[in-house]
Design an enzyme around this catalytic site. Structure first.
Site, PDB file in Angstrom:
ATOM      1  N   SER A 234       0.797  -1.233   0.000  1.00 28.07           N
ATOM      2  CA  SER A 234       0.000   0.000   0.000  1.00 28.07           C
ATOM      3  C   SER A 234       0.829   1.282   0.000  1.00 28.07           C
ATOM      4  CB  SER A 234      -0.969   0.011   1.180  1.00 28.07           C
ATOM      5  OG  SER A 234      -0.280  -0.162   2.389  1.00 28.07           O
ATOM      6  N   HIS A 262      -5.199  -3.763  -2.573  1.00 26.89           N
ATOM      7  CA  HIS A 262      -4.996  -2.767  -3.636  1.00 26.89           C
ATOM      8  C   HIS A 262      -4.879  -3.400  -5.022  1.00 26.89           C
ATOM      9  CE1 HIS A 262      -4.349   0.745  -1.007  1.00 26.89           C
ATOM     10  NE2 HIS A 262      -3.910  -0.168  -0.160  1.00 26.89           N
ATOM     11  N   LYS A 293     -12.010  -0.442  -1.708  1.00 26.65           N
ATOM     12  CA  LYS A 293     -11.133   0.244  -2.670  1.00 26.65           C
ATOM     13  C   LYS A 293     -11.770   0.142  -4.072  1.00 26.65           C
ATOM     14  CE  LYS A 293      -7.351  -0.603   0.520  1.00 26.65           C
ATOM     15  NZ  LYS A 293      -7.513   0.589   1.344  1.00 26.65           N
TER      16      LYS A 293
HETATM   17  C1  LIG Z   1      -3.124  -3.652   2.293  1.00 27.15           C
HETATM   18  C2  LIG Z   1      -4.332  -3.239   3.067  1.00 27.15           C
HETATM   19  N1  LIG Z   1      -5.010  -4.169   3.757  1.00 27.15           N
HETATM   20  C3  LIG Z   1      -6.108  -3.837   4.466  1.00 27.15           C
HETATM   21  C4  LIG Z   1      -6.578  -2.535   4.517  1.00 27.15           C
HETATM   22  C5  LIG Z   1      -7.788  -2.212   5.340  1.00 27.15           C
HETATM   23  O1  LIG Z   1      -8.919  -2.164   4.570  1.00 27.15           O
HETATM   24  P1  LIG Z   1     -10.198  -1.317   5.014  1.00 27.15           P
HETATM   25  O2  LIG Z   1      -9.888   0.114   4.777  1.00 27.15           O
HETATM   26  O3  LIG Z   1     -11.296  -1.840   4.199  1.00 27.15           O
HETATM   27  O4  LIG Z   1     -10.414  -1.582   6.478  1.00 27.15           O
HETATM   28  C6  LIG Z   1      -5.885  -1.542   3.806  1.00 27.15           C
HETATM   29  C7  LIG Z   1      -6.274  -0.113   3.767  1.00 27.15           C
HETATM   30  O5  LIG Z   1      -7.158   0.461   4.060  1.00 27.15           O
HETATM   31  C8  LIG Z   1      -4.749  -1.899   3.071  1.00 27.15           C
HETATM   32  O6  LIG Z   1      -4.060  -0.968   2.396  1.00 27.15           O
END
Ligand SMILES: Cc1ncc(COP(=O)(O)O)c(C=O)c1O
Length: 446
Positions: A234, A262, A293
Site C-alpha cells: 500500500s 490494492h 477500494k
Molecule cells: C493492504 C491493506 N489491507 C487492508 C486494509 C484495510 O482495509 P479497510 O480500509 O477496508 O479496512 C488496507 C487499507 O485500508 C490496506 O491498504
C-alpha cells in the site's frame, strides 16, 4: 495555540529552558504512543500541542473535509480556510470510480428498498441475510474458490482472522502450543495487529533469501506456520512475487496468506489482482481483501477452504459478536460484476497510471518500483514531505504525505492513488505542480 507561542516554546525547548520531551520538527504521530512516565491525559495534551504546531505551519493536512463525493476533483475546506476550494484529488482508493457508478448506486438503493438500512444482529444470531450469502459466494467465485467469510472492514478481515487462528503460549515454548506468523515487513497495520498474540518473525520486503532463512529456522519449532504478504503493497505500490513465496512456504510446511486489498479490480488481465498476474490461484491458502477500494463500498473478506471458513464463522470474535454489513453492500454484488462487464475502466485506469508515472519519471522524480495505481514520490525526510504536501495543496493538488510509522523515517514520501476517472488535464496539472515544487524543495534526482 498561537504561532508565536509555539515558536517560543520550540526555541526555549532547544535551549533546554522549557521541558519539551519531543522535538516537534522531527516528530511523527508514533512518538506520542505510550510515553514513559506520562499518563494518557498528559500525553494527549502534548499531542494536542504537536497538532497545533503542525496546524500553525499549515502542515496538518489530514482529515481535510470534503463537501463533495469521492472523485478526481473534490471541493475541500483546506486547513486555515473558511471557504471550500476545488482540488484535483489523488487520495482515493476508489480506483475504478465504482463508488459513483450509476449501476452500483442503483444496486445500493435497491438493497435499501428491499431490506432497509440495517441488518439488526450479528451473523450467528439473526443478522445473516440472503445478500450476505450472495456476496460470500460471489467474492469466492471471483477468485475461483468456493467459500468466503465477510467482515465489517478489510482491517478486521486481517486482524480478526489472524488473531483467531494463530496462538502463542508465553509460559510454554513447546512447539505443540505455539504458532508463528512470518511477515513481509511491509504488510499492512491490520496484519501487525492480528499477530500480537502469536509468535512473529519478519523478513525484509520481498526478500526470498531472508524468508527462506526464517522458514528454515522455524522448522519443528511451531505448530502452524503462516507466511503473510500483501499482493500490492500500500505504500510503495509494488507487487509480491507470490509464486516464489508460496513455493518456499510450502517447501517448509508453512501456509501462505495474501492480502490483495490494492490489487483487486486493478491488477491482472481480468482484475483478479496479483494472484491472477502470477497465476497462483491454486497456491495461495488464504486470500484476504477489502470491498472499500476498487469495489467502491466497505467491508472485508477472507477466502479459504470450507473448513477454515466455517471455523472462522463460529470462532472469530469480531465476526461472531459484531453486527453484519448493511443492505447497502448489494452495491458490491454489482461492482464485482462490473469488473468483468466493463473492463474499459481498468484500461482507462492503466492509461492514467502510465501517464502519471512516466511523466514523473521523465521529470526526474523517484517513484520506486510501483506496478499498480499507488504512486509514491520519494522525498526522504519528514519536514520536506510535509512542506511538499502543503505546496501541492496550495497548487490545488490533494495528495497524502506519508511518514513514519507507515514507512521508515528516511522513506517519507508523497503518495498518490490514480483513478480511472482522472483526465489527462488533471494529471498534467499534477505534473506541473510537481515541477514547480521541485524548484523550491529539490526533490528530483536531476
Ligand atoms: C493492504 C491493506 N489491507 C487492508 C486494509 C484495510 O482495509 P479497510 O480500509 O477496508 O479496512 C488496507 C487499507 O485500508 C490496506 O491498504
Amino acid at each position: 495555540m498561537s504561532q508565536l507561542f509555539i515558536f517560543l516554546r520550540h526555541i526555549l525547548g532547544k535551549l533546554n529552558l522549557y521541558h519539551m520531551k519531543i522535538d516537534f520538527i522531527k516528530a511523527s504521530f508514533k512518538d506520542f504512543e505510550n510515553i514513559e512516565g506520562q499518563d494518557i491525559y498528559e500525553t494527549a495534551n502534548e499531542f494536542q500541542e504537536y497538532l497545533d504546531f503542525l496546524k500553525a505551519n499549515s502542515h496538518l493536512n489530514y482529515r481535510i473535509e470534503s463537501l463533495t463525493h469521492v472523485g478526481p476533483e473534490m471541493n475541500l475546506v483546506l486547513p486555515g480556510d473558511d471557504h471550500p476550494t476545488w482540488c484535483v484529488c489523488l487520495v482515493s482508493n476508489d480506483y475504478l470510480g465504482f463508488s459513483q457508478h450509476p449501476k452500483v448506486k442503483e444496486a445500493v438503493i435497491r438493497g435499501i428498498q428491499l431490506f432497509g438500512t440495517g441488518s439488526g444482529a450479528s451473523p450467528a444470531i439473526g443478522g445473516h441475510f440472503i445478500y450476505h450469502q450472495q456476496l460470500e459466494r460471489k467474492i469466492a467465485e471471483f477468485y475461483k474458490k468456493k467459500e468466503a467469510i465477510l467482515y465489517t472492514t478489510g482491517y478486521t478481515a486481517n486482524s480478526a482472522t489472524l488473531q483467531c487462528i494463530l496462538h502463542r503460549d508465553d509460559k510454554n515454548p513447546d512447539p505443540n502450543r505455539n504458532d508463528i506468523a512470518i511477515l513481509d515487513m511491509n504488510v499492512h497495520a491490520s496484519v501487525y495487529e492480528g499477530v500480537l498474540t502469536t509468535n512473529v518473525k519478519t523478513f525484509l520486503h520481498n526478500n526470498l533469501e531472508m524468508l527462506e532463512k526464517v522458514l528454515k529456522n522455524s522448522q519443528d519449532k511451531y505448530r502452524t506456520k503462516m507466511v503473510i504478504i500483501d499482493g500490492v503493497y500500500s505504500q510503495d505500490g509494488d507487487v509480491a512475487p507470490i509464486n516464489e513465496i508460496a513455493d518456499l512456504a510450502h517447501k517448509y510446511g508453512a501456509y501462505i496468506v495474501v492480502d490483495d486489498a490494492h490489487g483487486i479490480g486493478v491488477v491482472g488481465k481480468n482484475g483478479r489482482g496479483v494472484i491472477e498476474l502470477d497465476n497462483a490461484f491454486d497456491k495461495v491458502d488464504m486470500i484476504t481483501g477489502t470491498f472499500s477500494k476498487a469495489l467502491g463500498n466497505i467491508g472485508g473478506y477472507v477466502i479459504a477452504n470450507p473448513e477454515i471458513i466455517n471455523y472462522l464463522k463460529f470462532q472469530s470474535k469480531q465476526h461472531l459478536f459484531s453486527t453484519t454489513a448493511t443492505p447497502a453492500i448489494m452495491g458490491i454484488l454489482k461492482a464485482i460484476e462490473l469488473v468483468d462487464e466493463e473492463p474499459e475502466w481498468r484500461t482507462k485506469l492503466w492509461d492514467n497510471i502510465n501517464y502519471l508515472k512516466n511523466g514523473l519519471i521523465e521529470r526526474g522524480f523517484d517513484v520506486g518500483t510501483t506496478a499498480s495505481a499507488v504512486i509514491p514520490v520519494k522525498v526522504g525526510d519528514i519536514p520536506k514531505t510535509l512542506e511538499a504536501g502543503r505546496l501541492l495543496l496550495k497548487a490545488g493538488i490533494y495528495t497524502n504525505p506519508i511518514m513514519y510509522p507507515a514507512v521508515s523515517k528516511k522513506n517519507a514520501r508523497i503518495r498518490m492513488n490514480v483513478m480511472a476517472t482522472h483526465t489527462k488535464e488533471h494529471l498534467d496539472k499534477v505534473l506541473n505542480a510537481f515541477t514547480n515544487i521541485d524548484q523550491k524543495l529539490h526533490l528530483t534526482m536531476k
